[in-house]
Design an enzyme around this catalytic site. Structure first.
Site, PDB file in Angstrom:
ATOM      1  N   SER A  69       0.803  -1.223  -0.050  1.00 14.60           N
ATOM      2  CA  SER A  69      -0.026   0.023  -0.160  1.00 14.60           C
ATOM      3  C   SER A  69       0.990   1.364  -0.155  1.00 14.60           C
ATOM      4  O   SER A  69       0.227   2.249  -0.758  1.00 14.60           O
ATOM      5  CB  SER A  69      -0.979  -0.285   1.367  1.00 14.60           C
ATOM      6  OG  SER A  69      -1.829  -0.963   0.688  1.00 14.60           O
ATOM      7  N   LYS A  72       0.635   3.288  -2.604  1.00 13.46           N
ATOM      8  CA  LYS A  72      -0.871   4.208  -2.829  1.00 13.46           C
ATOM      9  C   LYS A  72      -0.374   5.502  -3.247  1.00 13.46           C
ATOM     10  O   LYS A  72      -0.456   6.443  -4.302  1.00 13.46           O
ATOM     11  CB  LYS A  72      -1.680   3.869  -1.878  1.00 13.46           C
ATOM     12  CG  LYS A  72      -2.449   2.091  -2.163  1.00 13.46           C
ATOM     13  CD  LYS A  72      -3.581   2.458  -1.045  1.00 13.46           C
ATOM     14  CE  LYS A  72      -3.553   1.044  -0.670  1.00 13.46           C
ATOM     15  NZ  LYS A  72      -4.309   0.705  -0.395  1.00 13.46           N
ATOM     16  N   TYR A 196      -3.809  -2.690 -10.097  1.00 11.90           N
ATOM     17  CA  TYR A 196      -4.074  -2.133  -8.416  1.00 11.90           C
ATOM     18  C   TYR A 196      -2.778  -3.733  -7.905  1.00 11.90           C
ATOM     19  O   TYR A 196      -1.723  -3.124  -7.092  1.00 11.90           O
ATOM     20  CB  TYR A 196      -4.859  -2.151  -8.292  1.00 11.90           C
ATOM     21  CG  TYR A 196      -5.307  -2.239  -6.671  1.00 11.90           C
ATOM     22  CD1 TYR A 196      -4.982  -1.122  -5.721  1.00 11.90           C
ATOM     23  CD2 TYR A 196      -5.009  -3.249  -6.212  1.00 11.90           C
ATOM     24  CE1 TYR A 196      -4.849  -0.785  -4.448  1.00 11.90           C
ATOM     25  CE2 TYR A 196      -5.215  -3.053  -4.708  1.00 11.90           C
ATOM     26  CZ  TYR A 196      -5.170  -1.907  -3.995  1.00 11.90           C
ATOM     27  OH  TYR A 196      -4.786  -2.219  -2.470  1.00 11.90           O
ATOM     28  N   TYR A 244      -4.528   3.705   7.994  1.00 11.94           N
ATOM     29  CA  TYR A 244      -6.310   3.115   8.051  1.00 11.94           C
ATOM     30  C   TYR A 244      -6.713   3.479   9.655  1.00 11.94           C
ATOM     31  O   TYR A 244      -6.289   4.247  10.203  1.00 11.94           O
ATOM     32  CB  TYR A 244      -6.063   1.867   7.764  1.00 11.94           C
ATOM     33  CG  TYR A 244      -5.249   0.741   6.596  1.00 11.94           C
ATOM     34  CD1 TYR A 244      -5.208   2.263   5.353  1.00 11.94           C
ATOM     35  CD2 TYR A 244      -4.110   0.713   7.054  1.00 11.94           C
ATOM     36  CE1 TYR A 244      -4.894   1.529   4.468  1.00 11.94           C
ATOM     37  CE2 TYR A 244      -3.568  -0.073   5.387  1.00 11.94           C
ATOM     38  CZ  TYR A 244      -3.856   0.874   4.563  1.00 11.94           C
ATOM     39  OH  TYR A 244      -2.930   0.388   3.218  1.00 11.94           O
ATOM     40  N   VAL A 262       1.076  -4.254   3.563  1.00 10.91           N
ATOM     41  CA  VAL A 262       1.268  -5.283   4.300  1.00 10.91           C
ATOM     42  C   VAL A 262       1.982  -6.060   4.113  1.00 10.91           C
ATOM     43  O   VAL A 262       1.943  -6.968   4.887  1.00 10.91           O
ATOM     44  CB  VAL A 262      -0.437  -6.084   4.308  1.00 10.91           C
ATOM     45  CG1 VAL A 262      -1.180  -5.399   4.909  1.00 10.91           C
ATOM     46  CG2 VAL A 262      -0.121  -6.262   2.567  1.00 10.91           C
TER      47      VAL A 262
HETATM   48  N1  GLN Z   1      -2.104  -5.593  -2.067  1.00 12.34           N
HETATM   49  C1  GLN Z   1      -2.502  -4.739  -0.321  1.00 12.34           C
HETATM   50  C2  GLN Z   1      -4.348  -5.101  -0.849  1.00 12.34           C
HETATM   51  O1  GLN Z   1      -4.817  -5.096  -1.588  1.00 12.34           O
HETATM   52  C3  GLN Z   1      -2.460  -3.933  -0.181  1.00 12.34           C
HETATM   53  C4  GLN Z   1      -3.382  -3.608   1.280  1.00 12.34           C
HETATM   54  C5  GLN Z   1      -2.316  -2.536   2.410  1.00 12.34           C
HETATM   55  O2  GLN Z   1      -0.903  -2.627   2.265  1.00 12.34           O
HETATM   56  N2  GLN Z   1      -2.849  -2.854   3.412  1.00 12.34           N
HETATM   57  O3  GLN Z   1      -4.734  -6.347   0.119  1.00 12.34           O
END
Ligand code: GLN
Length: 309
Positions: A69, A72, A196, A244, A262
């Site tokens: 993430s 992003k 994505y 988050y 993650v």
């Molecule tokens: N690729 C992961 C997902 O979409 C990214 C989520 C994350 O890093 N929090 O679930």
């Protein structure tokens, strides 16, 4: 920063790495992306990149990991460059208080995700960048941008991680399809999610990630790839939404804008001073790196780099 300060900073990083090596509870690696479940949780790295690119590291800072993430942030910068404030018609700017992959708010809020860092919001951002383009071109643009930020061409997408996430992407496909139902998706869900998952599968070392974040410091001497006004706003979003439902806790403890993934990475920005990257694959209950969060808290305490003084 003079030589004495640099030596002190290097000492702080060594101490943080030493403390992390002693930790018995390292959190849990993500298992819902099977390739990530294979990662050895005993690894730890921290890197601090100063505006001029001087980068100090400790631990496994030359081992590539899945930025997930954290990608992003880079895709958001590209989307804002392309669409400007129009992007905000499709995604909000408020913290969600919910898990990164939650679908709860989407129905209540008519398919407009709360912010660009929860999965639904990031999927909308990727979808916006994709409109009228091929996935390979968008991914090429993302890689070029990240490489330019890091001043390093040796940054790639791990295809096995992308395939592994694609095979288990049911929730993200659901989020995309729900947005499609509400008129907030421009491409077929499969195309947007395919893009994505590849974006999330970018791999970087901690040193590369710290260097790549320098444009977000707005510091003299750092690469200026995005206008200072936009950098301030991206930082505001990272502070409020980058972890988050753990964003408040990270702000409270670390006092810096940050973005987690993650894969166990965190990019944190000390405005005007430095870009910081940490990596420890074990996650806390909110899906943010357990030792990584603690490491940044220690670093800001020892350096006085909290944005709150
Ligand atoms: N690729 C992961 C997902 O979409 C990214 C989520 C994350 O890093 N929090 O679930």
């Amino acid at each position: 920063m003079d030589a004495l300060d640099i030596a002190r900073l290097q000492g702080i990083l060594a101490q943080i790495e030493h403390d992390a090596a002693q930790a018995t509870d390292r959190g849990q690696v993500a298992t819902y992306i099977p390739e990530l479940a294979k990662i050895d949780p005993a690894q730890f790295a921290i890197a601090v990149s100063l505006p001029d690119g001087t980068t100090l590291t400790a631990g496994d800072a030359a081992v590539p990991f899945s930025i997930q993430s954290i990608s992003k942030v880079f895709m958001l910068a590209i989307a804002l460059g392309r669409l400007g404030d129009q992007l905000w018609q499709r995604v909000g700017r408020e913290p969600s208080g919910l898990a990164f992959n939650s679908i709860l708010q989407l129905e209540r809020e008519k398919g407009i995700p709360r912010n660009p860092f929860v999965n639904a919001g990031a999927i909308a951002v990727t979808d916006a960048v994709l409109a009228g383009h091929q996935p390979k071109d968008v991914l090429g643009e993302l890689l070029r941008f990240i490489r330019m930020c890091a001043e390093d061409d040796d940054i790639h997408i791990n295809k096995s991680v992308a395939a592994s996430e694609q095979a288990t992407a049911h929730r993200n496909i659901a989020l995309a399809e729900f947005m499609a139902a509400e008129g907030n998706l421009r491409n077929p869900a499969a195309l947007t999610i395919g893009t994505y998952v590849h974006q999330c599968a970018v791999e970087m070392t901690c040193a590369q990630l710290a260097r790549a974040g320098r444009f977000l410091t707005n510091a003299a001497g750092a690469p200026r790839l995005v206008s200072p006004a936009r950098v301030r706003r991206i930082n505001a979003l990272m502070m409020m939404c980058g972890h988050y439902d753990g964003s408040g806790e990270f702000a409270y403890r670390a006092g810096l804008p940050g973005k987690s993934g993650v894969g166990g990475g965190i990019l944190a920005i000390a405005p005007g001073r430095a870009s910081i990257a940490v990596w420890s694959p074990g996650l806390n209950e909110r899906g943010n790196s357990k030792l990584g969060s603690a490491a940044i808290e220690t670093l800001t305490r020892e350096t006085g780099w909290s944005v709150f003084g």
